[in-house]
Scaffold this active site. Structure first.
Site, PDB file in Angstrom:
ATOM      1  N   ASP A  18    -119.305 -41.370 -48.983  1.00  0.00           N
ATOM      2  CA  ASP A  18    -118.872 -41.580 -50.375  1.00  0.00           C
ATOM      3  C   ASP A  18    -119.982 -42.241 -51.201  1.00  0.00           C
ATOM      4  OD1 ASP A  18    -117.127 -41.445 -52.480  1.00  0.00           O
ATOM      5  OD2 ASP A  18    -115.945 -43.205 -51.894  1.00  0.00           O
ATOM      6  N   HIS A  35    -125.129 -35.304 -54.390  1.00  0.00           N
ATOM      7  CA  HIS A  35    -124.678 -34.515 -53.239  1.00  0.00           C
ATOM      8  C   HIS A  35    -125.888 -33.922 -52.516  1.00  0.00           C
ATOM      9  CE1 HIS A  35    -120.707 -35.065 -54.731  1.00  0.00           C
ATOM     10  NE2 HIS A  35    -120.757 -34.164 -55.680  1.00  0.00           N
ATOM     11  N   LEU A 129    -124.701 -33.042 -28.667  1.00  0.00           N
ATOM     12  CA  LEU A 129    -123.937 -33.721 -29.727  1.00  0.00           C
ATOM     13  C   LEU A 129    -122.999 -32.702 -30.362  1.00  0.00           C
ATOM     14  CD1 LEU A 129    -123.584 -36.142 -31.850  1.00  0.00           C
ATOM     15  CD2 LEU A 129    -125.293 -34.947 -33.215  1.00  0.00           C
TER      16      LEU A 129
HETATM   17  C1  IPE Z   1    -113.242 -39.241 -49.950  1.00  0.00           C
HETATM   18  O1  IPE Z   1    -114.001 -39.554 -51.066  1.00  0.00           O
HETATM   19  C2  IPE Z   1    -113.465 -37.815 -49.531  1.00  0.00           C
HETATM   20  C3  IPE Z   1    -114.787 -37.525 -49.003  1.00  0.00           C
HETATM   21  C4  IPE Z   1    -115.735 -38.389 -48.772  1.00  0.00           C
HETATM   22  C5  IPE Z   1    -115.020 -36.137 -48.690  1.00  0.00           C
HETATM   23  P1  IPE Z   1    -113.372 -39.496 -52.536  1.00  0.00           P
HETATM   24  O2  IPE Z   1    -114.453 -39.944 -53.452  1.00  0.00           O
HETATM   25  O3  IPE Z   1    -112.802 -38.158 -52.779  1.00  0.00           O
HETATM   26  O4  IPE Z   1    -112.199 -40.544 -52.442  1.00  0.00           O
HETATM   27  P2  IPE Z   1    -111.434 -41.397 -53.542  1.00  0.00           P
HETATM   28  O5  IPE Z   1    -110.975 -40.435 -54.591  1.00  0.00           O
HETATM   29  O6  IPE Z   1    -112.411 -42.382 -54.110  1.00  0.00           O
HETATM   30  O7  IPE Z   1    -110.334 -42.073 -52.815  1.00  0.00           O
HETATM   31  C1  IPE Z   2    -118.787 -38.230 -51.907  1.00  0.00           C
HETATM   32  O1  IPE Z   2    -119.331 -38.698 -53.094  1.00  0.00           O
HETATM   33  C2  IPE Z   2    -118.821 -36.734 -51.793  1.00  0.00           C
HETATM   34  C3  IPE Z   2    -117.489 -36.093 -51.892  1.00  0.00           C
HETATM   35  C4  IPE Z   2    -116.354 -36.705 -51.997  1.00  0.00           C
HETATM   36  C5  IPE Z   2    -117.453 -34.637 -51.882  1.00  0.00           C
HETATM   37  P1  IPE Z   2    -118.503 -38.714 -54.448  1.00  0.00           P
HETATM   38  O2  IPE Z   2    -118.724 -37.403 -55.127  1.00  0.00           O
HETATM   39  O3  IPE Z   2    -117.095 -39.072 -54.220  1.00  0.00           O
HETATM   40  O4  IPE Z   2    -119.263 -39.858 -55.252  1.00  0.00           O
HETATM   41  P2  IPE Z   2    -118.608 -41.038 -56.087  1.00  0.00           P
HETATM   42  O5  IPE Z   2    -117.607 -41.689 -55.207  1.00  0.00           O
HETATM   43  O6  IPE Z   2    -117.983 -40.415 -57.270  1.00  0.00           O
HETATM   44  O7  IPE Z   2    -119.759 -41.933 -56.421  1.00  0.00           O
HETATM   45 MG    MG Z   3    -116.082 -40.823 -54.141  1.00  0.00          MG
END
Ligand code: IPE
Ligand code: IPE
Ligand code: MG
Length: 242
Positions: A18, A35, A129
């Site tokens: 995240d 990403h 792995l």
């Molecule tokens: C959780 O992250 C899902 C992934 C890392 C794939 P999100 O960014 O979607 O989660 P919330 O919305 O902050 O809970």
């Molecule tokens: C995690 O990063 C990737 C996915 C959930 C696909 P985010 O896209 O949620 O990034 P933030 O949390 O908005 O910074």
């Molecule tokens: Mg996120």
């Protein structure tokens, strides 16, 4: 499992990756840039897993709820994952990595599913792995699909109902998409959020949790090793008295 210096190494490390969007925002860039950079962190953690003797590395890449993001971000993410799978496959294969995608694959496009199938087939016999990407996954969906399959089995074969009614936890877990994969010993979430966001609800029942402030694109080998260090000091009791 213990290393030469006696430290316990988790068999299965799982990461909620995240913070990509915030990482990009901090740099005045589009979210997708985060990403993109996050793929480097995946590579680093795969290498670190091989180096430290972790046998299963699973990564939450895209949740069922993430389908609710703007179309442009969803397609950019799918495209990125297809590209990364194509680009990394040979090297994963050479390094003995078995690759798997788990989740609600019916929601993924044919193109994405075809690439996943190719990569899974190519690496199926590797044993060093196991790298699992959770895509279009949510913990509640997983438990629900297991329950539905059991209901369908019961409807098709009413004589088998007693076997279903006497199932224990292990028997039920065979219906989850993670059948055959050990439960995660350690679940790491990056970016400072302290929630599970519907990830591995059943399988994570006794996982050690580690929440770190590092944003995913900055989570590299050093951070991975520190996480393992933290795990090695944990005392897992499973409800018992030691
Ligand atoms: C959780 O992250 C899902 C992934 C890392 C794939 P999100 O960014 O979607 O989660 P919330 O919305 O902050 O809970
Ligand atoms: C995690 O990063 C990737 C996915 C959930 C696909 P985010 O896209 O949620 O990034 P933030 O949390 O908005 O910074
Ligand atoms: Mg996120």
């Amino acid at each position: 499992m213990a290393t030469e210096d006696g430290k316990k190494v988790p068999l299965h490390v799982s990461i909620i990756m995240d913070g990509n969007g915030r990482w990009a925002k901090e740099r005045g860039k589009e979210r997708v840039y985060g990403h993109f950079e996050g793929v480097e962190s995946v590579r680093a953690c795969v290498e670190a897993s091989v180096e430290t003797g972790v046998r299963y590395l699973s990564l939450f890449a895209f949740s069922e709820e993430n389908w609710g993001r703007p179309d442009a971000e969803v397609s950019a993410l799918m495209e990125l994952m297809v590209k990364a799978m194509r680009a990394e496959m040979d090297s994963l294969n050479k390094n003995g990595v078995r690759f798997m995608v788990l989740g609600n694959r019916a929601h993924l496009s044919d193109n994405v599913n075809n690439v996943i199938d190719d990569c899974m087939q190519m690496t199926a016999s590797n044993t060093r792995l196991t790298l699992i990407l959770f895509m279009s996954y949510s913990g509640k969906w997983d438990i629900l699909q297991a329950a539905k399959r059991l209901a369908a089995e019961a409807a098709a074969n009413p004589e088998g109902i007693d076997a279903i009614l006497s199932m224990d936890n292990d028997a039920f877990a065979r219906y989850l998409v993670t059948d055959g994969i050990p439960d995660p010993d350690l679940i790491i979430r990056t970016s400072g959020e302290t929630r599970l966001s519907n990830y591995l609800l059943w399988q994570g029942a006794y996982s050690e949790l580690l929440f770190v402030d590092t944003l995913w694109p900055d989570f590299r080998k050093e951070e991975f090793r520190l996480a393992l260090e933290s795990y090695s000091k944990r005392d897992r009791r499973y409800g018992k008295v030691k």
